[in-house]
Scaffold this active site. Structure first.
Site, PDB file in Angstrom:
ATOM      1  N   ASP A 196      15.218   1.438  10.646  1.00  0.00           N
ATOM      2  CA  ASP A 196      14.141   0.753  11.348  1.00  0.00           C
ATOM      3  C   ASP A 196      13.418   1.828  12.158  1.00  0.00           C
ATOM      4  O   ASP A 196      14.076   2.570  12.911  1.00  0.00           O
ATOM      5  CB  ASP A 196      14.758  -0.321  12.274  1.00  0.00           C
ATOM      6  CG  ASP A 196      13.708  -1.220  12.898  1.00  0.00           C
ATOM      7  OD1 ASP A 196      12.628  -0.710  13.282  1.00  0.00           O
ATOM      8  OD2 ASP A 196      13.960  -2.438  13.005  1.00  0.00           O
ATOM      9  N   ILE A 246      -7.017  -5.120   0.796  1.00  0.00           N
ATOM     10  CA  ILE A 246      -6.436  -4.603  -0.452  1.00  0.00           C
ATOM     11  C   ILE A 246      -5.731  -5.748  -1.171  1.00  0.00           C
ATOM     12  O   ILE A 246      -4.825  -6.375  -0.622  1.00  0.00           O
ATOM     13  CB  ILE A 246      -5.437  -3.449  -0.167  1.00  0.00           C
ATOM     14  CG1 ILE A 246      -6.123  -2.324   0.640  1.00  0.00           C
ATOM     15  CG2 ILE A 246      -4.870  -2.904  -1.482  1.00  0.00           C
ATOM     16  CD1 ILE A 246      -7.321  -1.676  -0.025  1.00  0.00           C
ATOM     17  N   LYS A 250       7.886  12.372  15.287  1.00  0.00           N
ATOM     18  CA  LYS A 250       8.724  13.173  16.201  1.00  0.00           C
ATOM     19  C   LYS A 250      10.021  13.626  15.504  1.00  0.00           C
ATOM     20  O   LYS A 250      10.404  14.788  15.590  1.00  0.00           O
ATOM     21  CB  LYS A 250       9.050  12.319  17.433  1.00  0.00           C
ATOM     22  CG  LYS A 250       9.999  12.929  18.411  1.00  0.00           C
ATOM     23  CD  LYS A 250       9.318  13.943  19.302  1.00  0.00           C
ATOM     24  CE  LYS A 250      10.293  14.541  20.321  1.00  0.00           C
ATOM     25  NZ  LYS A 250       9.749  15.769  20.901  1.00  0.00           N
ATOM     26  N   SER A 278      -3.653   3.302   9.615  1.00  0.00           N
ATOM     27  CA  SER A 278      -4.169   2.704  10.850  1.00  0.00           C
ATOM     28  C   SER A 278      -4.875   1.380  10.546  1.00  0.00           C
ATOM     29  O   SER A 278      -4.643   0.762   9.504  1.00  0.00           O
ATOM     30  CB  SER A 278      -5.094   3.703  11.548  1.00  0.00           C
ATOM     31  OG  SER A 278      -5.381   3.246  12.851  1.00  0.00           O
ATOM     32  N   ILE A 280       0.827  -1.211   0.000  1.00  0.00           N
ATOM     33  CA  ILE A 280       0.000   0.000   0.000  1.00  0.00           C
ATOM     34  C   ILE A 280       0.863   1.263   0.000  1.00  0.00           C
ATOM     35  O   ILE A 280       0.575   2.227  -0.717  1.00  0.00           O
ATOM     36  CB  ILE A 280      -0.900  -0.022   1.259  1.00  0.00           C
ATOM     37  CG1 ILE A 280      -2.023  -1.061   1.091  1.00  0.00           C
ATOM     38  CG2 ILE A 280      -1.480   1.343   1.554  1.00  0.00           C
ATOM     39  CD1 ILE A 280      -2.822  -1.299   2.355  1.00  0.00           C
ATOM     40  N   LYS A 332      -2.674   0.021  16.854  1.00  0.00           N
ATOM     41  CA  LYS A 332      -3.278   1.008  15.951  1.00  0.00           C
ATOM     42  C   LYS A 332      -4.292   1.900  16.677  1.00  0.00           C
ATOM     43  O   LYS A 332      -4.525   3.040  16.258  1.00  0.00           O
ATOM     44  CB  LYS A 332      -3.937   0.298  14.768  1.00  0.00           C
ATOM     45  CG  LYS A 332      -2.951  -0.479  13.885  1.00  0.00           C
ATOM     46  CD  LYS A 332      -2.046   0.413  13.051  1.00  0.00           C
ATOM     47  CE  LYS A 332      -1.318  -0.383  11.974  1.00  0.00           C
ATOM     48  NZ  LYS A 332      -0.515   0.431  11.079  1.00  0.00           N
TER      49      LYS A 332
END
Ligand code: COA
Length: 278
Positions: free
Chosen positions: A76, A198, A136, A153, A31, A169
């Site tokens: 990562d 999907i 962040k 999410s 996705i 999530k």
């Protein structure tokens, strides 16, 4: 620039994201790659970040071959120092961000009593903390006003064999809404997408590995078909575009209506999968 072969023509202006720069974590496949390709096809420069440098660079090369601008980076999302290093590389190359797409995720189907505390923590670390770390570390480089944060999410409903993911999530949703409020006055919009089933993705091949399970799953989608990566990319394009300039704090399901039926129609299928795992 053409979209992925086999995908329909875009309904959006080709220069919709001209001059913008997007960071896309987990953009090497599935996705998130579809979103990266689509953003690039609409004029956006994309920094594709993944754990596997080769995969991220191959994805970026594919976009460059199709006439777009992209670089591949490795980090990562659990490793803040690695993220900082990769993002400085990306900002040095393409400048600050207009869009941060937090898509990196880790998942495997397992019932609660079939997963160790470290297995649960691993998914929370990647999905929730990884999303937080990305936002962040990218925030000081994000344009303000005008910046967009978009996270991938998952359904905020009970999904058997996905407790670790659903819990992580739910944290992403809370983070999305809270940041939408905290950063609203800075002119930064913060939204999330919940992808339905999907086709052609790794998640789908694990959830519905054969035609029988695919047919059962398809029957739980009111629109009667699985989604395509382009369906998610279209929603992402809309949410980060000026057409959505008054939308923030939204967790948008893009799922053919699948969420309205909850996990109930799949319950027997999950029970069978749990039985097979034991
Ligand atoms: N069922 C139960 N537990 C599992 C598991 C599974 N299928 N896969 C991993 N785990 C557990 C491991 O046993 C380990 O726990 P332990 O130390 O108590 O044994 C823990 O999770 C960490 O596993 P490890 O493989 O070391 O983690 P990693 O950081 O290398 O990778 C994932 C974690 C989630 C990314 C990995 O499972 C993976 O590669 N998944 C497929 C790719 C993917 O998730 N793509 C995204 C699709 S949405």
């Amino acid at each position: 620039m053409t979209l992925t072969p086999g995908q329909p023509e875009s309904t959006f202006r080709p220069d919709l994201l001209a001059g913008k720069h997007a960071l896309i974590t987990g953009g090497g496949s599935g996705i998130n790659l579809g979103i990266a390709q689509s953003f690039a096809a609409h004029g956006c420069r994309v920094s594709i970040l993944g754990r596997n440098l080769d995969k991220a660079q191959r994805a970026a090369q594919g976009i460059a071959d199709a006439g777009g601008q992209a670089i591949g980076l490795s980090a990562d999302v659990r490793d803040v120092a690695a993220l900082e290093a990769a993002l400085s590389q990306s900002v040095a190359h393409f400048g600050g961000y207009d869009i941060v797409l937090a898509g990196a995720a880790g998942n495997f189907p397992a019932p609660v009593d079939g997963i160790s505390p470290n297995g649960f923590k691993t998914v929370v670390d990647i999905d929730l903390l990884g999303t937080y770390n990305t936002i962040k570390v990218a925030a000081p480089h994000l344009s303000s006003p005008g910046g967009n944060i978009l996270s991938i999410s998952a359904y905020g409903i009970p999904v058997p064999m996905q407790a670790h993911v659903v819990a992580a999530k739910a944290g992403v949703d809370a983070l999305t809404r809270t940041l939408a409020v905290e950063w609203g006055l800075r002119g930064i919009r913060v939204n999330a997408i919940i992808p339905g089933p999907i086709d052609g993705t790794e998640g789908m091949s694990r959830l519905a590995p054969n035609e029988q399970t695919r047919a059962r799953l398809r029957a739980t989608v009111p629109l009667g078909r699985f989604g395509l990566p382009q369906d998610i990319a279209n929603a992402a394009l809309f949410l980060v575009s000026d057409a959505a300039s008054y939308i923030t704090g939204v967790i948008l399901p893009v799922d053919g209506g699948h969420n309205m039926l909850g996990a109930a129609p799949q319950y027997q299928m999950y029970l069978k999968m749990i039985e097979e795992k034991q």
